[in-house]
Design an enzyme around this catalytic site. Structure first.
Site, short mmCIF file in Angstrom:
data_model
loop_
_atom_site.label_atom_id
_atom_site.label_comp_id
_atom_site.label_asym_id
_atom_site.label_seq_id
_atom_site.Cartn_x
_atom_site.Cartn_y
_atom_site.Cartn_z
N ASN A 92 -10.92 -2.43 -5.58
CA ASN A 92 -10.13 -1.44 -6.34
C ASN A 92 -10.78 -1.07 -7.68
OD1 ASN A 92 -6.94 -2.68 -5.12
ND2 ASN A 92 -8.08 -0.91 -4.43
N ASP A 96 0.82 -1.21 0.00
CA ASP A 96 0.00 0.00 0.00
C ASP A 96 0.86 1.27 0.00
OD1 ASP A 96 -2.41 1.36 0.00
OD2 ASP A 96 -2.63 1.31 2.18
C1 IPE Z 1 -5.49 -2.68 -0.26
O1 IPE Z 1 -5.15 -1.34 -0.39
C2 IPE Z 1 -5.40 -3.38 -1.58
C3 IPE Z 1 -4.07 -3.49 -2.17
C4 IPE Z 1 -2.95 -3.11 -1.65
C5 IPE Z 1 -4.04 -4.14 -3.46
P1 IPE Z 1 -6.25 -0.21 -0.59
O2 IPE Z 1 -5.50 1.07 -0.76
O3 IPE Z 1 -7.18 -0.59 -1.68
O4 IPE Z 1 -7.05 -0.25 0.79
P2 IPE Z 1 -7.88 0.89 1.54
O5 IPE Z 1 -8.84 1.44 0.53
O6 IPE Z 1 -6.92 1.93 2.00
O7 IPE Z 1 -8.53 0.20 2.70
C1 IPE Z 2 -1.46 0.27 -3.41
O1 IPE Z 2 -1.27 1.65 -3.44
C2 IPE Z 2 -1.70 -0.30 -4.78
C3 IPE Z 2 -3.10 -0.73 -5.04
C4 IPE Z 2 -4.09 -0.67 -4.17
C5 IPE Z 2 -3.38 -1.26 -6.34
P1 IPE Z 2 -2.47 2.66 -3.45
O2 IPE Z 2 -2.84 2.93 -4.88
O3 IPE Z 2 -3.58 2.19 -2.61
O4 IPE Z 2 -1.81 3.95 -2.84
P2 IPE Z 2 -2.44 4.93 -1.76
O5 IPE Z 2 -2.92 4.08 -0.63
O6 IPE Z 2 -3.57 5.63 -2.45
O7 IPE Z 2 -1.33 5.85 -1.39
MG MG Z 3 -4.06 2.41 -0.65
#
Ligand code: IPE
Ligand code: IPE
Ligand code: MG
Length: 256
Positions: free
Chosen positions: A78, A30
Site C-alpha cells: 500500500n 477492502d
Molecule cells: C488489501 O487490499 C490490503 C488491505 C485491505 C489493507 P488492496 O486494495 O491493497 O489489494 P489489491 O491491490 O486490490 O490486491
Molecule cells: C481498503 O480499501 C483499505 C486499504 C487498502 C488501506 P481500498 O483503499 O483498497 O479501497 P478500494 O479497493 O480502492 O475500493
Molecule cells: Mg482495495
C-alpha cells in the site's frame, strides 16, 4: 446468522470447543475507495468510514466470543499509493489507537500488531508498542492488526531468523519442520485463521497470511468495507458453520 446459530454461539458450550464456530476470523477490509467514489466523496472519506465499521466489528466479534480477530489494515504494497493517501492512513491509525485504546483495555481485548516495523515512523512504531503493552495483561479476544504487513515479507523475515539460528549453531537444519517455521512468523502462537472474509467482491489474498491460510475457509461479501456490518459478519459465521472442512481427509460430518 440464523437464530439457531446465534443461540448455539452464545449458549453454555464454549464456542472454541465447537468446530462450527471459528476460533480465528481474519478480514481483508477492502473497498473503502470504491465506497467513497460511489458517493462522489474523496477516497479518504471511505477510509474514515472504514474505521467506524472496524470499531463496530471488533465489539461485535468480542461479544460473540471469537478468540482471535485479525484485520488487514495496511499492506506492504500500500506504500505505492499517492503520498497523501498513505499519510492519511497513517494518521487514521494514530487517531484510532489514541481514541480507542482505553476502551480496548477495558473490554479485556489484547492487541497484537503483525507486519514489519521497518519503514514506519518512530511515532507510529511507539504507538503500536504502546497498544500492545497496555493490553498485554488482557485475556479476552486477541485483536491482531496487520499493519505494514505482507505475507512474503513475513516469510522472508522468518527465513532470515532461521538462517541466523542455523549459522550460529543454535538450530540443526534437519530439525526445521512446519512448527519451527510457524514459530518464526509474526503470528507465532496464534491459531491459523479458520475463516477469511474479504469485502468489496474482490476474490484474492493480496499477500495476506499466505502460510497461515492453508486450510482457511473463504467468504466474499459484495459489500464494500464501510457497508459491512454485524449482520454481514453473522452471515459469514453461518456460512462457515455449514462448510465441511476436510483437511485432505474424509468428512467428519454425520450427513456427508
Ligand atoms: C488489501 O487490499 C490490503 C488491505 C485491505 C489493507 P488492496 O486494495 O491493497 O489489494 P489489491 O491491490 O486490490 O490486491
Ligand atoms: C481498503 O480499501 C483499505 C486499504 C487498502 C488501506 P481500498 O483503499 O483498497 O479501497 P478500494 O479497493 O480502492 O475500493
Ligand atoms: Mg482495495
Amino acid at each position: 446468522m440464523t437464530a439457531s446459530v446465534q443461540r448455539e454461539a452464545l449458549s453454555g458450550v464454549h464456542p472454541h470447543e465447537r468446530a462450527a464456530f471459528p476460533r480465528h476470523v481474519a478480514i481483508i477490509m477492502d473497498g473503502n475507495g470504491r465506497w467513497a467514489k460511489e458517493r462522489g466523496l474523496p477516497r479518504t472519506e471511505g477510509h474514515r468510514q472504514g474505521v467506524e465499521t472496524l470499531r463496530r466489528i471488533v465489539r461485535h466479534a468480542a461479544k460473540l466470543g471469537i478468540s482471535c480477530l485479525t484485520l488487514y489494515s495496511f499492506s506492504s504494497e500500500n506504500w505505492t499509493r499517492p503520498e497523501a493517501e498513505v499519510s492519511f492512513l497513517m494518521g487514521l491509525l494514530q487517531r484510532f489507537v489514541r481514541r480507542d485504546l482505553a476502551e480496548l483495555v477495558k473490554a479485556n481485548i489484547k492487541v497484537r500488531v503483525i507486519g514489519s516495523r521497518e519503514g514506519l515512523s518512530p511515532s507510529i512504531a511507539s504507538l503500536l508498542d504502546e497498544a500492545e503493552a497496555a493490553t498485554r495483561g488482557n485475556s479476552g479476544m486477541e485483536l491482531v492488526v496487520a499493519f505494514n504487513y505482507g505475507a512474503r515479507d513475513e516469510l522472508t523475515r522468518a527465513m532470515r531468523k532461521i538462517a541466523a539460528d542455523v549459522a550460529a549453531g543454535r538450530l540443526d537444519p534437519a530439525k526445521i519442520d512446519e512448527s519451527v517455521i510457524a514459530s518464526r512468523l509474526d503470528t507465532a502462537d496464534l491459531p491459523d485463521p479458520d475463516l477469511i472474509i474479504r469485502t468489496s467482491g474482490e476474490q484474492r489474498l493480496s499477500n495476506f497470511l499466505l502460510w497461515q491460510a492453508a486450510y482457511a475457509e473463504f467468504f466474499f461479501p459484495r459489500f464494500n468495507w464501510p457497508d459491512f456490518d454485524e449482520k454481514a459478519f453473522d452471515e459469514a459465521l453461518s456460512v462457515f458453520a455449514a462448510r465441511d472442512r476436510r483437511y485432505g481427509g474424509l468428512s467428519q460430518k454425520a450427513d456427508a
